[in-house]
Design a protein around this motif. Structure first.
Motif, PDB file in Angstrom:
ATOM      1  N   MET A 174      32.865  -7.104  -0.718  1.00 52.44           N
ATOM      2  CA  MET A 174      31.592  -7.209   0.002  1.00 52.44           C
ATOM      3  C   MET A 174      30.525  -6.534  -0.851  1.00 52.44           C
ATOM      4  O   MET A 174      30.592  -5.335  -1.115  1.00 52.44           O
ATOM      5  N   SER A 175      29.546  -7.293  -1.282  1.00 52.97           N
ATOM      6  CA  SER A 175      28.494  -6.746  -2.148  1.00 52.97           C
ATOM      7  C   SER A 175      27.591  -5.795  -1.372  1.00 52.97           C
ATOM      8  O   SER A 175      27.610  -5.757  -0.134  1.00 52.97           O
ATOM      9  N   GLY A 176      26.785  -5.060  -2.103  1.00 55.74           N
ATOM     10  CA  GLY A 176      25.814  -4.178  -1.464  1.00 55.74           C
ATOM     11  C   GLY A 176      24.820  -4.946  -0.615  1.00 55.74           C
ATOM     12  O   GLY A 176      24.427  -4.499   0.462  1.00 55.74           O
ATOM     13  N   LEU A 177      24.417  -6.125  -1.091  1.00 50.46           N
ATOM     14  CA  LEU A 177      23.477  -6.939  -0.314  1.00 50.46           C
ATOM     15  C   LEU A 177      24.123  -7.384   0.999  1.00 50.46           C
ATOM     16  O   LEU A 177      23.484  -7.325   2.055  1.00 50.46           O
ATOM     17  N   GLU A 178      25.372  -7.809   0.944  1.00 55.16           N
ATOM     18  CA  GLU A 178      26.078  -8.191   2.169  1.00 55.16           C
ATOM     19  C   GLU A 178      26.223  -6.989   3.108  1.00 55.16           C
ATOM     20  O   GLU A 178      26.068  -7.118   4.327  1.00 55.16           O
ATOM     21  N   PHE A 179      26.493  -5.822   2.522  1.00 58.49           N
ATOM     22  CA  PHE A 179      26.634  -4.601   3.318  1.00 58.49           C
ATOM     23  C   PHE A 179      25.324  -4.254   4.036  1.00 58.49           C
ATOM     24  O   PHE A 179      25.308  -4.039   5.244  1.00 58.49           O
ATOM     25  N   ILE A 180      24.206  -4.224   3.299  1.00 63.95           N
ATOM     26  CA  ILE A 180      22.948  -3.827   3.945  1.00 63.95           C
ATOM     27  C   ILE A 180      22.481  -4.862   4.960  1.00 63.95           C
ATOM     28  O   ILE A 180      21.833  -4.528   5.941  1.00 63.95           O
ATOM     29  N   THR A 181      22.842  -6.133   4.721  1.00 64.97           N
ATOM     30  CA  THR A 181      22.534  -7.194   5.684  1.00 64.97           C
ATOM     31  C   THR A 181      23.310  -6.962   6.980  1.00 64.97           C
ATOM     32  O   THR A 181      22.748  -7.044   8.077  1.00 64.97           O
ATOM     33  N   ALA A 182      24.602  -6.648   6.842  1.00 61.61           N
ATOM     34  CA  ALA A 182      25.444  -6.395   8.022  1.00 61.61           C
ATOM     35  C   ALA A 182      24.952  -5.175   8.792  1.00 61.61           C
ATOM     36  O   ALA A 182      24.879  -5.196  10.022  1.00 61.61           O
ATOM     37  N   VAL A 183      24.594  -4.123   8.079  1.00 67.07           N
ATOM     38  CA  VAL A 183      24.119  -2.887   8.729  1.00 67.07           C
ATOM     39  C   VAL A 183      22.849  -3.162   9.533  1.00 67.07           C
ATOM     40  O   VAL A 183      22.694  -2.672  10.654  1.00 67.07           O
ATOM     41  N   ALA A 184      21.955  -3.959   8.975  1.00 60.08           N
ATOM     42  CA  ALA A 184      20.679  -4.245   9.649  1.00 60.08           C
ATOM     43  C   ALA A 184      20.871  -4.953  10.985  1.00 60.08           C
ATOM     44  O   ALA A 184      20.016  -4.874  11.860  1.00 60.08           O
ATOM     45  N   LYS A 185      22.006  -5.628  11.151  1.00 60.08           N
ATOM     46  CA  LYS A 185      22.259  -6.404  12.367  1.00 60.08           C
ATOM     47  C   LYS A 185      22.914  -5.604  13.494  1.00 60.08           C
ATOM     48  O   LYS A 185      23.080  -6.117  14.589  1.00 60.08           O
ATOM     49  N   VAL A 186      23.292  -4.354  13.219  1.00 58.17           N
ATOM     50  CA  VAL A 186      23.984  -3.529  14.218  1.00 58.17           C
ATOM     51  C   VAL A 186      23.054  -2.399  14.655  1.00 58.17           C
ATOM     52  O   VAL A 186      22.804  -1.464  13.880  1.00 58.17           O
ATOM     53  N   PRO A 187      22.529  -2.469  15.879  1.00 58.46           N
ATOM     54  CA  PRO A 187      21.543  -1.474  16.325  1.00 58.46           C
ATOM     55  C   PRO A 187      21.977  -0.020  16.167  1.00 58.46           C
ATOM     56  O   PRO A 187      21.164   0.835  15.830  1.00 58.46           O
ATOM     57  N   ALA A 188      23.250   0.272  16.358  1.00 52.68           N
ATOM     58  CA  ALA A 188      23.721   1.660  16.281  1.00 52.68           C
ATOM     59  C   ALA A 188      23.583   2.258  14.882  1.00 52.68           C
ATOM     60  O   ALA A 188      23.482   3.476  14.730  1.00 52.68           O
ATOM     61  N   VAL A 189      23.564   1.413  13.851  1.00 52.97           N
ATOM     62  CA  VAL A 189      23.486   1.903  12.466  1.00 52.97           C
ATOM     63  C   VAL A 189      22.270   1.385  11.699  1.00 52.97           C
ATOM     64  O   VAL A 189      22.030   1.790  10.566  1.00 52.97           O
ATOM     65  N   ALA A 190      21.507   0.509  12.308  1.00 55.26           N
ATOM     66  CA  ALA A 190      20.402  -0.154  11.601  1.00 55.26           C
ATOM     67  C   ALA A 190      19.357   0.814  11.058  1.00 55.26           C
ATOM     68  O   ALA A 190      18.681   0.512  10.073  1.00 55.26           O
ATOM     69  N   ASN A 191      19.227   1.981  11.667  1.00 53.95           N
ATOM     70  CA  ASN A 191      18.185   2.923  11.230  1.00 53.95           C
ATOM     71  C   ASN A 191      18.684   3.995  10.279  1.00 53.95           C
ATOM     72  O   ASN A 191      17.925   4.894   9.909  1.00 53.95           O
ATOM     73  N   ILE A 192      19.952   3.922   9.871  1.00 59.22           N
ATOM     74  CA  ILE A 192      20.453   4.869   8.874  1.00 59.22           C
ATOM     75  C   ILE A 192      19.779   4.545   7.539  1.00 59.22           C
ATOM     76  O   ILE A 192      19.704   3.386   7.132  1.00 59.22           O
ATOM     77  N   ALA A 193      19.284   5.578   6.875  1.00 60.21           N
ATOM     78  CA  ALA A 193      18.579   5.388   5.601  1.00 60.21           C
ATOM     79  C   ALA A 193      19.548   4.878   4.537  1.00 60.21           C
ATOM     80  O   ALA A 193      20.602   5.471   4.307  1.00 60.21           O
ATOM     81  N   ILE A 194      19.163   3.772   3.903  1.00 55.59           N
ATOM     82  CA  ILE A 194      19.955   3.199   2.812  1.00 55.59           C
ATOM     83  C   ILE A 194      19.072   3.115   1.574  1.00 55.59           C
ATOM     84  O   ILE A 194      17.941   2.633   1.635  1.00 55.59           O
ATOM     85  N   VAL A 195      19.624   3.583   0.457  1.00 59.63           N
ATOM     86  CA  VAL A 195      18.957   3.470  -0.835  1.00 59.63           C
ATOM     87  C   VAL A 195      19.870   2.662  -1.742  1.00 59.63           C
ATOM     88  O   VAL A 195      21.043   2.999  -1.911  1.00 59.63           O
ATOM     89  N   MET A 196      19.354   1.581  -2.276  1.00 61.06           N
ATOM     90  CA  MET A 196      20.111   0.803  -3.256  1.00 61.06           C
ATOM     91  C   MET A 196      20.042   1.553  -4.593  1.00 61.06           C
ATOM     92  O   MET A 196      18.967   2.000  -5.007  1.00 61.06           O
ATOM     93  N   VAL A 197      21.202   1.694  -5.251  1.00 57.51           N
ATOM     94  CA  VAL A 197      21.296   2.312  -6.569  1.00 57.51           C
ATOM     95  C   VAL A 197      22.030   1.290  -7.426  1.00 57.51           C
ATOM     96  O   VAL A 197      23.254   1.169  -7.354  1.00 57.51           O
ATOM     97  N   THR A 198      21.275   0.526  -8.219  1.00 60.99           N
ATOM     98  CA  THR A 198      21.832  -0.679  -8.824  1.00 60.99           C
ATOM     99  C   THR A 198      21.165  -1.054 -10.138  1.00 60.99           C
ATOM    100  O   THR A 198      20.060  -0.612 -10.421  1.00 60.99           O
ATOM    101  N   THR A 199      21.838  -1.910 -10.890  1.00 58.88           N
ATOM    102  CA  THR A 199      21.250  -2.475 -12.107  1.00 58.88           C
ATOM    103  C   THR A 199      20.342  -3.649 -11.780  1.00 58.88           C
ATOM    104  O   THR A 199      19.602  -4.122 -12.632  1.00 58.88           O
ATOM    105  N   GLU A 200      20.423  -4.145 -10.550  1.00 61.62           N
ATOM    106  CA  GLU A 200      19.621  -5.306 -10.130  1.00 61.62           C
ATOM    107  C   GLU A 200      18.182  -4.857  -9.878  1.00 61.62           C
ATOM    108  O   GLU A 200      17.804  -4.548  -8.757  1.00 61.62           O
ATOM    109  N   GLY A 201      17.387  -4.828 -10.953  1.00 63.84           N
ATOM    110  CA  GLY A 201      16.065  -4.236 -10.857  1.00 63.84           C
ATOM    111  C   GLY A 201      14.881  -5.176 -10.899  1.00 63.84           C
ATOM    112  O   GLY A 201      13.744  -4.731 -10.927  1.00 63.84           O
ATOM    113  N   THR A 202      15.131  -6.485 -10.886  1.00 65.50           N
ATOM    114  CA  THR A 202      13.992  -7.403 -10.922  1.00 65.50           C
ATOM    115  C   THR A 202      13.241  -7.354  -9.592  1.00 65.50           C
ATOM    116  O   THR A 202      13.805  -6.992  -8.553  1.00 65.50           O
ATOM    117  N   GLN A 203      11.996  -7.738  -9.624  1.00 63.38           N
ATOM    118  CA  GLN A 203      11.194  -7.751  -8.391  1.00 63.38           C
ATOM    119  C   GLN A 203      11.800  -8.688  -7.349  1.00 63.38           C
ATOM    120  O   GLN A 203      11.738  -8.419  -6.158  1.00 63.38           O
TER     121      GLN A 203
END
Length: 129
Positions: free
Chosen positions: A62-91
């Protein structure tokens, strides 16, 4: 004091991030996951105690993008601060991550300096307690 979940398929990268957190003076307990699936499991059992997730993008299962997408859909965890730390740096990638999770708290592009990571996580940890 809130826990920090570090999600990266590289054990070396996870250890380096935790070392930077310690050197910055933070004594928060850290949890580690090697992919998004493991992170979902840890988040599910610790969601009330986690105040920050540092997450890579490119991981097996499960990629980081899939993970943050899943987290955003669950109200109990949606507001936990997430910071992406990645090589994927394009705009485009940054925009894609922000669309996947509108609550995304930050974005750090690898390779990064300890000061770059600290500048992003310090306000989040200060707020989380």
């Amino acid at each position: 004091m809130k826990k920090i979940l570090v999600v990266d398929d590289s054990g070396v990268q996870r250890k380096m991030i935790i070392m930077i957190i310690r050197q910055a003076g933070y004594q928060n307990e850290t949890l580690e996951a090697g992919d998004g699936e493991q992170a979902i499991g840890l988040l599910g059992s610790n969601f009330k105690d986690i105040g920050l997730v540092l997450c890579d993008w490119n991981m097996p299962k499960m990629s980081g993008l899939e993970f943050i997408t899943a987290v955003a859909k669950v109200p109990a965890v949606a507001n936990i601060a997430i910071v992406m730390v990645t090589t994927e740096g394009t705009q485009d990638k940054v925009a894609q991550a922000k669309m996947a999770n509108p609550n995304l708290a930050g974005y750090v592009i690898k390779p990064f300096t300890p000061d770059q990571l600290k500048s992003v996580i310090t306000p989040i940890l200060f707020k989380a307690g």
